[in-house]
Design a protein around this motif. Sequence first.
Motif, mmCIF file in Angstrom:
data_model
loop_
_atom_site.group_PDB
_atom_site.id
_atom_site.type_symbol
_atom_site.label_atom_id
_atom_site.label_comp_id
_atom_site.label_asym_id
_atom_site.label_seq_id
_atom_site.Cartn_x
_atom_site.Cartn_y
_atom_site.Cartn_z
ATOM 1 N N MET A 66 0.887 -1.571 0.252
ATOM 2 C CA MET A 66 -0.097 -0.348 -0.268
ATOM 3 C C MET A 66 0.899 0.991 -0.221
ATOM 4 S SD MET A 66 -3.296 0.874 2.531
ATOM 5 C CE MET A 66 -2.287 2.186 4.273
ATOM 6 N N SER A 67 0.658 1.972 -0.897
ATOM 7 C CA SER A 67 1.326 3.874 -0.828
ATOM 8 C C SER A 67 1.072 4.213 0.223
ATOM 9 C CB SER A 67 1.518 4.301 -2.362
ATOM 10 O OG SER A 67 -0.383 4.804 -2.305
ATOM 11 N N THR A 68 2.162 5.407 0.616
ATOM 12 C CA THR A 68 1.621 5.998 1.763
ATOM 13 C C THR A 68 0.740 7.301 1.024
ATOM 14 O OG1 THR A 68 4.576 6.086 2.397
ATOM 15 C CG2 THR A 68 2.816 8.176 2.806
ATOM 16 N N LYS A 69 -0.606 7.234 1.856
ATOM 17 C CA LYS A 69 -1.566 8.363 1.584
ATOM 18 C C LYS A 69 -1.200 9.617 1.045
ATOM 19 C CE LYS A 69 -5.391 5.404 2.979
ATOM 20 N NZ LYS A 69 -6.503 5.462 1.749
ATOM 21 N N ARG A 70 -1.935 10.652 0.179
ATOM 22 C CA ARG A 70 -1.215 12.084 0.539
ATOM 23 C C ARG A 70 -2.090 12.651 0.432
ATOM 24 N NH1 ARG A 70 0.427 14.565 -4.594
ATOM 25 N NH2 ARG A 70 1.322 15.807 -2.995
ATOM 26 N N VAL A 71 -2.206 13.417 2.176
ATOM 27 C CA VAL A 71 -2.966 14.702 2.823
ATOM 28 C C VAL A 71 -2.720 15.674 2.594
ATOM 29 C CG1 VAL A 71 -4.152 14.882 4.854
ATOM 30 C CG2 VAL A 71 -3.201 12.686 4.223
ATOM 31 N N LEU A 72 -3.322 16.669 1.294
ATOM 32 C CA LEU A 72 -3.755 17.669 1.434
ATOM 33 C C LEU A 72 -4.385 18.330 2.702
ATOM 34 C CD1 LEU A 72 -2.518 20.517 -0.332
ATOM 35 C CD2 LEU A 72 -5.703 20.452 -1.515
#
Length: 165
Positions: free
Chosen positions: A1-7
């Motif tokens: 699972m890739s790292t989640k990107r959070v704005l």
Amino acid sequence: MSTKRVLVAYGSEHGATAGIAAEIGESLREDGLDAVVIPAGDVDDVRGYDAVVLGGSLYAGHWNSKASHCAKRNAEDLRHRPVWFFSSGPVDTSADEEDIPPVPAVARQMQILGAREHVTFGGSITANTPGLISKALLHEGKGGDFRNPERIHAWAHHISKELTA
């Protein structure tokens, strides 16, 4: 699972809300998320993010217009990802003592977007805060920095847990 990107996007008049956004971003990164913190006015596209935290300063019962316009401009894409809202404003301890609901315009926007949650943090008016209203409040002895770093970090860690569950 890739790292989640959070704005983490924010609308800030004099920097206090920007400071809260920076703290949120820092906590999300501590939890292993890829958090990007930018002014709401600079957000043209949220599709590159897995989740969004959107915050705005409160003045006289109105949420920051840049934050509000960001929500409206990106509404279609925000509906398809987890979204959290925060407000900053009270220059007293009320935000730490009770849950302050979002102002009506923010509550409507949250409903439209299906946002998960809203929290209000204390604001800050110090000698460095520009503007006549700020100067008047300080003159009346009503200034101070009421941002609570522990509460800000706890809320950000709560978001991290939801995103990594």
